[in-house]
Design a protein around this motif. Sequence first.
Motif, PDB file in Angstrom:
ATOM      1  N   ASP A 198       0.842  -1.198   0.000  1.00 34.63           N
ATOM      2  CA  ASP A 198       0.000   0.000   0.000  1.00 34.63           C
ATOM      3  C   ASP A 198       0.878   1.249   0.000  1.00 34.63           C
ATOM      4  OD1 ASP A 198      -2.085   1.759   0.093  1.00 34.63           O
ATOM      5  OD2 ASP A 198      -2.706   1.285   2.142  1.00 34.63           O
ATOM      6  N   TRP A 199       1.468   1.542  -1.139  1.00 33.05           N
ATOM      7  CA  TRP A 199       2.382   2.669  -1.254  1.00 33.05           C
ATOM      8  C   TRP A 199       2.258   3.349  -2.608  1.00 33.05           C
ATOM      9  CZ3 TRP A 199       5.266   1.512  -5.467  1.00 33.05           C
ATOM     10  CH2 TRP A 199       5.613   0.180  -5.711  1.00 33.05           C
ATOM     11  N   GLU A 200       2.781   4.567  -2.653  1.00 27.44           N
ATOM     12  CA  GLU A 200       3.028   5.255  -3.910  1.00 27.44           C
ATOM     13  C   GLU A 200       4.521   5.568  -3.962  1.00 27.44           C
ATOM     14  OE1 GLU A 200       1.299   9.119  -4.301  1.00 27.44           O
ATOM     15  OE2 GLU A 200       2.058   9.858  -2.370  1.00 27.44           O
ATOM     16  N   LEU A 201       5.058   5.653  -5.172  1.00 31.81           N
ATOM     17  CA  LEU A 201       6.485   5.894  -5.352  1.00 31.81           C
ATOM     18  C   LEU A 201       6.678   7.210  -6.092  1.00 31.81           C
ATOM     19  CD1 LEU A 201       9.470   5.098  -5.327  1.00 31.81           C
ATOM     20  CD2 LEU A 201       9.035   3.658  -7.338  1.00 31.81           C
ATOM     21  N   LEU A 202       7.381   8.139  -5.452  1.00 28.68           N
ATOM     22  CA  LEU A 202       7.682   9.438  -6.042  1.00 28.68           C
ATOM     23  C   LEU A 202       9.175   9.516  -6.298  1.00 28.68           C
ATOM     24  CD1 LEU A 202       5.526  11.587  -3.600  1.00 28.68           C
ATOM     25  CD2 LEU A 202       4.945  11.013  -5.960  1.00 28.68           C
ATOM     26  N   ILE A 203       9.549   9.545  -7.573  1.00 30.43           N
ATOM     27  CA  ILE A 203      10.958   9.643  -7.952  1.00 30.43           C
ATOM     28  C   ILE A 203      11.241  11.093  -8.332  1.00 30.43           C
ATOM     29  CG2 ILE A 203      12.754   8.837  -9.518  1.00 30.43           C
ATOM     30  CD1 ILE A 203      11.132   6.272  -9.881  1.00 30.43           C
ATOM     31  N   ALA A 204      12.125  11.734  -7.595  1.00 28.84           N
ATOM     32  CA  ALA A 204      12.490  13.126  -7.864  1.00 28.84           C
ATOM     33  C   ALA A 204      13.779  13.130  -8.663  1.00 28.84           C
ATOM     34  CB  ALA A 204      12.648  13.888  -6.555  1.00 28.84           C
ATOM     35  N   ASP A 205      13.653  13.305  -9.973  1.00 33.37           N
ATOM     36  CA  ASP A 205      14.823  13.276 -10.855  1.00 33.37           C
ATOM     37  C   ASP A 205      15.451  14.669 -10.901  1.00 33.37           C
ATOM     38  OD1 ASP A 205      16.377  11.737 -13.069  1.00 33.37           O
ATOM     39  OD2 ASP A 205      15.894  13.701 -13.922  1.00 33.37           O
ATOM     40  N   ASP A 206      16.704  14.732 -10.488  1.00 36.34           N
ATOM     41  CA  ASP A 206      17.409  16.010 -10.366  1.00 36.34           C
ATOM     42  C   ASP A 206      18.156  16.350 -11.654  1.00 36.34           C
ATOM     43  OD1 ASP A 206      18.252  18.304  -8.931  1.00 36.34           O
ATOM     44  OD2 ASP A 206      20.149  17.335  -8.430  1.00 36.34           O
ATOM     45  N   GLY A 207      17.425  16.316 -12.788  1.00 36.17           N
ATOM     46  CA  GLY A 207      18.028  16.701 -14.061  1.00 36.17           C
ATOM     47  C   GLY A 207      18.948  15.662 -14.664  1.00 36.17           C
ATOM     48  N   SER A 208      18.585  14.381 -14.560  1.00 34.19           N
ATOM     49  CA  SER A 208      19.422  13.310 -15.122  1.00 34.19           C
ATOM     50  C   SER A 208      19.507  13.402 -16.638  1.00 34.19           C
ATOM     51  CB  SER A 208      18.867  11.941 -14.727  1.00 34.19           C
ATOM     52  OG  SER A 208      18.980  11.717 -13.350  1.00 34.19           O
ATOM     53  N   GLY A 209      20.486  12.683 -17.194  1.00 42.92           N
ATOM     54  CA  GLY A 209      20.681  12.654 -18.633  1.00 42.92           C
ATOM     55  C   GLY A 209      19.699  11.744 -19.351  1.00 42.92           C
ATOM     56  N   ALA A 210      19.922  11.591 -20.647  1.00 38.60           N
ATOM     57  CA  ALA A 210      18.950  10.921 -21.506  1.00 38.60           C
ATOM     58  C   ALA A 210      18.730   9.453 -21.128  1.00 38.60           C
ATOM     59  CB  ALA A 210      19.394  11.028 -22.960  1.00 38.60           C
ATOM     60  N   ASP A 211      19.797   8.730 -20.772  1.00 41.36           N
ATOM     61  CA  ASP A 211      19.649   7.299 -20.480  1.00 41.36           C
ATOM     62  C   ASP A 211      18.766   7.071 -19.252  1.00 41.36           C
ATOM     63  OD1 ASP A 211      21.232   6.739 -22.623  1.00 41.36           O
ATOM     64  OD2 ASP A 211      23.041   6.306 -21.454  1.00 41.36           O
ATOM     65  N   ALA A 212      19.052   7.800 -18.180  1.00 42.50           N
ATOM     66  CA  ALA A 212      18.246   7.642 -16.962  1.00 42.50           C
ATOM     67  C   ALA A 212      16.812   8.100 -17.209  1.00 42.50           C
ATOM     68  CB  ALA A 212      18.868   8.434 -15.817  1.00 42.50           C
ATOM     69  N   ARG A 213      16.656   9.166 -17.958  1.00 41.92           N
ATOM     70  CA  ARG A 213      15.314   9.668 -18.239  1.00 41.92           C
ATOM     71  C   ARG A 213      14.506   8.650 -19.042  1.00 41.92           C
ATOM     72  NH1 ARG A 213      13.314  15.056 -18.204  1.00 41.92           N
ATOM     73  NH2 ARG A 213      11.317  15.199 -19.315  1.00 41.92           N
ATOM     74  N   ALA A 214      15.141   8.020 -20.039  1.00 41.43           N
ATOM     75  CA  ALA A 214      14.441   7.021 -20.848  1.00 41.43           C
ATOM     76  C   ALA A 214      14.020   5.834 -19.991  1.00 41.43           C
ATOM     77  CB  ALA A 214      15.336   6.563 -21.991  1.00 41.43           C
ATOM     78  N   TYR A 215      14.877   5.435 -19.065  1.00 43.81           N
ATOM     79  CA  TYR A 215      14.539   4.322 -18.179  1.00 43.81           C
ATOM     80  C   TYR A 215      13.330   4.669 -17.316  1.00 43.81           C
ATOM     81  CZ  TYR A 215      14.734   1.468 -13.959  1.00 43.81           C
ATOM     82  OH  TYR A 215      14.402   0.679 -12.899  1.00 43.81           O
ATOM     83  N   LEU A 216      13.339   5.866 -16.735  1.00 43.48           N
ATOM     84  CA  LEU A 216      12.237   6.271 -15.870  1.00 43.48           C
ATOM     85  C   LEU A 216      10.932   6.391 -16.648  1.00 43.48           C
ATOM     86  CD1 LEU A 216      14.040   8.946 -13.658  1.00 43.48           C
ATOM     87  CD2 LEU A 216      13.324   6.640 -12.984  1.00 43.48           C
ATOM     88  N   GLU A 217      11.004   6.897 -17.860  1.00 40.14           N
ATOM     89  CA  GLU A 217       9.797   7.041 -18.678  1.00 40.14           C
ATOM     90  C   GLU A 217       9.207   5.693 -19.068  1.00 40.14           C
ATOM     91  OE1 GLU A 217      11.189   9.519 -21.854  1.00 40.14           O
ATOM     92  OE2 GLU A 217      10.454  11.357 -20.887  1.00 40.14           O
ATOM     93  N   ALA A 218      10.047   4.653 -19.113  1.00 42.80           N
ATOM     94  CA  ALA A 218       9.577   3.328 -19.525  1.00 42.80           C
ATOM     95  C   ALA A 218       8.972   2.525 -18.378  1.00 42.80           C
ATOM     96  CB  ALA A 218      10.731   2.544 -20.147  1.00 42.80           C
ATOM     97  N   LEU A 219       9.129   2.974 -17.151  1.00 39.76           N
ATOM     98  CA  LEU A 219       8.572   2.237 -16.011  1.00 39.76           C
ATOM     99  C   LEU A 219       7.049   2.211 -16.094  1.00 39.76           C
ATOM    100  CD1 LEU A 219      10.830   3.575 -13.113  1.00 39.76           C
ATOM    101  CD2 LEU A 219      10.914   1.313 -14.169  1.00 39.76           C
ATOM    102  N   ASP A 220       6.467   1.089 -15.713  1.00 49.20           N
ATOM    103  CA  ASP A 220       5.027   0.902 -15.882  1.00 49.20           C
ATOM    104  C   ASP A 220       4.406   0.399 -14.593  1.00 49.20           C
ATOM    105  OD1 ASP A 220       2.500   0.588 -16.895  1.00 49.20           O
ATOM    106  OD2 ASP A 220       2.935  -1.306 -17.905  1.00 49.20           O
TER     107      ASP A 220
END
Length: 340
Positions: free
Chosen positions: A53-75
């Motif tokens: 019973d949780w929610e996950l908040l990932i605060a991305d501090d301006g990561s580059g393209a690879d990390a951003r693509a990974y985070l965008e692909a999470l489902d």
Amino acid sequence: MSTRRIGARSRGCPDVLRRNSVPPAVSIIVPTFNRLKLLRRSLASVFEQTFEDWELLIADDGSGADARAYLEALDDPRLRVLWLPHSGRPAVARNAALREAKGEYVAFLDSDDLWMPSKLQIQMASLRRHAGRRWGYTRFVLVDESGNPTDWQRTRSWPVPDGWIFDKLVRSETVIAVPSVVVSRELLEHVGGFDEDLVMCEDYDLWLKLAAQSEVDSIDEPCTLVTRHAEHSGNEIISFQDCARVFEKVLRARGTEHLHSIVREKLAEVAHGLARSHAARGNRMSALRSIASSARHCWRYPHWWAGALRATACAVTPQTVIEAARKYRSVRRAHSGAQP
């Protein structure tokens, strides 16, 4: 700042509609910046939690393209990413996520650390049993990237006290790791979250604020793994400066008079370290200013004078002499090591 919910599909989860309308028990906050390899492991340890019973908040501090693509692909419908401009300050990222949090409690996890699968379940059950304790932490283990305890961990450990621990924190009788903490969101908001003026030591500052307001619940089990690795960033000078700011807050706080002598001794130690760090980098005037500014708190303590004299000597000695001494010691060590 922009926020995007990742994973619109329910993946067959019968509780998705409920979660969309009823606040979760726990908001998990993960700040991250370009640590893709380690981030994958950390998030996997969240998804493997037996408490769901949780929610996950990932605060991305301006990561580059690879990390951003990974985070965008999470489902996963429980996950949101906050896209932040780079600040380099964990306090800023965590506070941004805190403002978006909906849970009754908040749990912290850094993007290079790991939770054991039952971590949240054990903590939440204990916090529910002890209603007067509005925050809690667990024992942690320092590990390398392979998950093996570090040499330092094998020879040392800290106690895990519960109850009122403000004095113990000031005296350094225990150490609390960020990813081991779960705290009532109401209490966290009451104390103002993390101090964004601190680049480092912002976690220690928060623990002191929480400990002044509430008893703490402790779990004497190693539910948290804190990873030591080559990608760790930090600045020794900033660390000493921010540590001094935290101790100066303690001196100004009401009801801490019985701790003032201890805090002043700690300020003396910090001043020595800061002055030595400045002197080692050739910042001589900064080293001398560090000693001078600490005198108002620490001049009564004999060890302050000893440290001040050593730091002053280092600051006024010509850099060429210091380098020559270092080379001499290096040669002597090499020569000693070569002897049969």
